[in-house]
Design an enzyme around this catalytic site. Structure first.
Site, PDB file in Angstrom:
ATOM      1  CG  ASP A  27      -2.106   0.906   1.100  1.00 49.46           C
ATOM      2  OD1 ASP A  27      -2.181   1.627   0.093  1.00 49.46           O
ATOM      3  OD2 ASP A  27      -2.952   0.911   2.008  1.00 49.46           O
ATOM      4  CG  ASP A 121      -3.424   3.951  -3.253  1.00 44.98           C
ATOM      5  OD1 ASP A 121      -4.307   3.111  -3.463  1.00 44.98           O
ATOM      6  OD2 ASP A 121      -3.492   4.811  -2.357  1.00 44.98           O
ATOM      7  CD  GLU A 122      -5.609  -0.980  -1.488  1.00 42.38           C
ATOM      8  OE1 GLU A 122      -5.233  -1.691  -0.523  1.00 42.38           O
ATOM      9  OE2 GLU A 122      -6.688  -0.350  -1.492  1.00 42.38           O
TER      10      GLU A 122
END
Length: 433
Positions: A27, A121-122
């Protein structure tokens, strides 16, 4: 979950048994803010917010310094600035964020082909087959953090565990810029002291129901008799919560993520009443949905319109198409039908959204007669122009000239270049994040 300001950070610092922990959850830390700080390094260590600044703008991301004031993403910007009046607010650059996301995901795929992106974003990674080349799961996690920082200047947090759920919880505990390994035989010892909100599927309402039963920790849920938990939250959720509370999560990392729907929505700076003004925003959103469908190689069978009124009452209306489509004009016209029934008579509209659902891959068999053929060709031509010259180079005339949108312009006549002299889209017209 851990506090999002990093105050309850928990990381692995020494040797640990990672022999049965092949799942990683990576993350990025305060991703949008972190990308902005690459070009504004003087703001490091200060409260920074990314998001809309006018009217009903919302926070898309907050630095950890801002989070300590109780500021979170999706919070109205006006509330965020009341809590943290010294915060610096930056407008988002989502194309730049997508570029950095691509660079990060490339690093992941260079270490293992088993990557499941969850968002920009993860991602989950399964490193079972990467050990011979890249080392143990913990060593791979260290490599990821080192490479992401070295190649992008950004930081990330990594959870390493035996399952996806536990890995995700671990990465949240490690934030910011940390790594936490949960050995397989310590899974329940790690989970059980956590609050019930750490369980997937436990939102505010479910959390209140569990707290009323005296269930405050994950361990409490694990020890709750099945019939009592079922009476409290229903059989489906009870079964899932019981499994998660005991560290059971059999899901595998899926390298191909199937989109269930594609949609856009926007909150207006001021409530809108006029039908044509609302329809113009609907046209813009339908165009964005059409672009995303074509880019993903998908077509949709159902179009759903969403409206939220000034009193926060929210309604949705869906229409099923005779033939699935990726054409913005069709999406717009289908959503326009229920819109006529939902606006007018002075009703004030705060938010509008449109979503394409029941997706399948393009090319599943063409109909004998395609009423959208001309429009599909026109929109694909526009996609190519956009690819070469940038977003906004060509758009429907209704979006660059004043006046009601009516229907989308006819094929080949009604698209205009967005040259310097053309009016630009204001911040209130962009879909909010």
């Amino acid at each position: 979950m851990s506090k999002q300001d990093g105050s309850s950070r928990q990381v692995t610092t020494g040797p640990v048994d990672d022999s049965a922990t092949p799942i990683l959850h990576v993350d990025m830390d305060a991703f949008f803010v972190s990308v902005e700080l690459l070009r504004r390094p003087e703001l490091r260590g200060t409260p920074v917010l990314v998001g809309g600044t006018a009217g009903r703008g919302v926070v898309a991301a907050a630095s950890y310094e801002a989070r300590r004031y109780g500021v979170n993403s999706a919070m109205p910007m006006s509330v965020a600035l009341q809590r943290c009046p010294n915060a610096v607010v930056l407008r988002g650059d989502y194309r730049r964020y997508a570029e950095y996301s691509d660079r990060v995901m490339t690093i992941f795929r260079e270490l293992t082909p088993l990557v499941e992106p969850l968002s920009i974003d993860e991602a989950f990674l399964d490193v079972s087959g990467a050990r011979r080349l890249h080392g143990t799961p913990a060593e791979i996690a260290w490599t990821i953090r080192r490479r992401v920082h070295g190649e992008t200047g950004l930081t990330c947090s990594v959870g390493v565990a035996a399952s996806k759920y536990v890995a995700k919880v671990a990465s949240s505990r490690a934030k910011p810029d940390g790594m936490l390994v949960v050995p397989a035989d310590q899974t329940t010892a790690f989970l059980h002291p956590l609050p019930v909100s750490a369980l997937w599927g436990v939102g505010r309402v479910t959390e209140e129901s569990l707290l009323k039963l005296g269930l405050r920790t994950v361990g409490d849920v694990a020890e709750m008799p099945a019939d009592a938990l079922t009476r409290a939250v229903g059989p489906a959720l009870a079964a899932r919560l019981s499994q998660l509370a005991n560290g059971i999560d059999p899901r595998e990392v899926e390298t191909r993520r199937v989109e269930k729907s594609i949609g856009h929505e926007t909150t207006f700076d001021h409530d809108l009443v006029d039908h044509d003004d609302i329809a113009r925003e609907l046209l813009r959103l339908a165009a964005d949905v059409g672009v995303r469908l074509r880019k993903a190689g998908m077509v949709a069978r159902t179009v759903t319109l969403k409206l939220r009124y000034g009193d926060f009452t929210t309604v949705t209306r869906s229409r099923t198409l005779a033939e699935p489509t990726d054409v913005a004009r069709r999406i717009y016209e289908e959503a326009l039908v229920p819109l006529a029934e939902l606006v007018g008579d002075g009703r004030r509209v705060r938010l509008i959204g449109v979503r394409a659902e029941q997706l399948r891959a393009t090319g599943g068999g063409a109909p004998l007669w395609d009423p959208d053929e001309d429009w599909r060709d026109a929109e694909r031509t526009i996609d190519e122009v956009t690819r070469r010259f940038g977003r906004g180079a060509v758009r429907p005339a209704a979006l660059v000239r004043p006046g009601g949108p009516g229907l989308l312009p006819t094929a080949g006549a009604g698209w205009e270049r967005d040259d310097a002299e053309q009016p630009k889209r204001s911040s209130s017209e962009r879909p909010r994040q």
